[in-house]
Enzyme design. Sequence first.
Site, PDB file in Angstrom:
ATOM      1  N   ASP A 196      61.901 -14.855  42.267  1.00 36.80           N
ATOM      2  CA  ASP A 196      61.615 -13.786  43.216  1.00 36.80           C
ATOM      3  C   ASP A 196      62.750 -13.700  44.231  1.00 36.80           C
ATOM      4  O   ASP A 196      63.706 -14.479  44.176  1.00 36.80           O
ATOM      5  CB  ASP A 196      60.270 -14.020  43.910  1.00 36.80           C
ATOM      6  N   HIS A 223      52.664  -2.324  37.890  1.00 38.91           N
ATOM      7  CA  HIS A 223      52.009  -1.191  38.563  1.00 38.91           C
ATOM      8  C   HIS A 223      52.782  -0.706  39.791  1.00 38.91           C
ATOM      9  O   HIS A 223      52.450   0.338  40.357  1.00 38.91           O
ATOM     10  CB  HIS A 223      50.551  -1.519  38.908  1.00 38.91           C
TER      11      HIS A 223
END
Length: 347
Positions: free
Chosen positions: A206, A254
């Site tokens: 990340d 999403h």
Amino acid sequence: MASPHPVAPTASPLPLMQLATGFWAFKTLATADELGLFGMLDRLGGGTVEECAEELEIGTRPAGMLLTGCAALDLLERRGDGRFVNSALADAYLVPGRPYHFSGWLRMLDQRLYPGWGRLGEAVRTNRPTTWDPDKQLHLFDTEDPGLLSVFWEAMHAVSSWTAQRLGEVVDLTAGTRLLDVGGGSGAYAIELCRQHPGLKATVYDLPKVCPVAERNITEAGLADRIGTLPGDFLAEPALPGGHDVIVLSMILHDWDEDTNRMLLDKCCAALPPGGTLVISELMVDDDLTGPAPAALMSLNMLVETEGGRNYTAAEYTSWLRDAGFSEVRKVPFEAPGANAAVVARR
């Protein structure tokens, strides 16, 4: 000419009433959490209306109303002696210090998403997010208050931890040895999946400013010897880190439009060895686009929060995965706060 005595509809308006007042229940929960009601009741072993009012420094009238409201929502129970205590649900998830404390998620909804959803009509008309301004901010959390960002990661960890447990129960990862959690955030998926599979090691990949959050959680979980972090940008970097035979994308796709997702899936395919596994964990919309409600409403949340994201169907994921070069694509349904299914594919 309209009839002076219209025939009443046979359908009851109660479902509409429940929909229209749904925010009442949420604000009752959020306010009780904000006041520290559940932690206070745990500390004192329960309390009467008068005792709770004194502890919370509020009047007896609103205290009684709040306690009754929470009891009606199955968050509290009232004993024969008139004292209110936490229900099993509140005891497990709403008392500070519990392993799966849910308060961060509630605060994120209350402080960030509730105001944004109040402008949902604007988001629908303009096709633009309402929780931030793309014309003035670089990304979703640019210029965001650090305190609220901390709440965000606490919220994501609570939701993701429980969801990762359910995922690990329905998707067999025993053949995997090295897991890459792309956009792994707080490290919840890596932690829970490594707990379930003692032979598994993991990397949380990340942004540099996010990795310290994961590192703290990994250390607290006692898994620093099996889970590491790697800073990077999975969108900007030309390739994903290699050396892993399982890749997890949890509540990642999403956030983005189809083109971006296809690019990411191509990167996943290139990073995995032959026989490697890709797991997509999401709230998925039914293929016929009629529900279910949690996925459909989360998709609207992506309208409020992102520039191009929405919740997709398993059929869409299947098509993209096959185009990227994956095979043996299958959908695995399960129930959890952050996902209702996984789509699993073989490299």
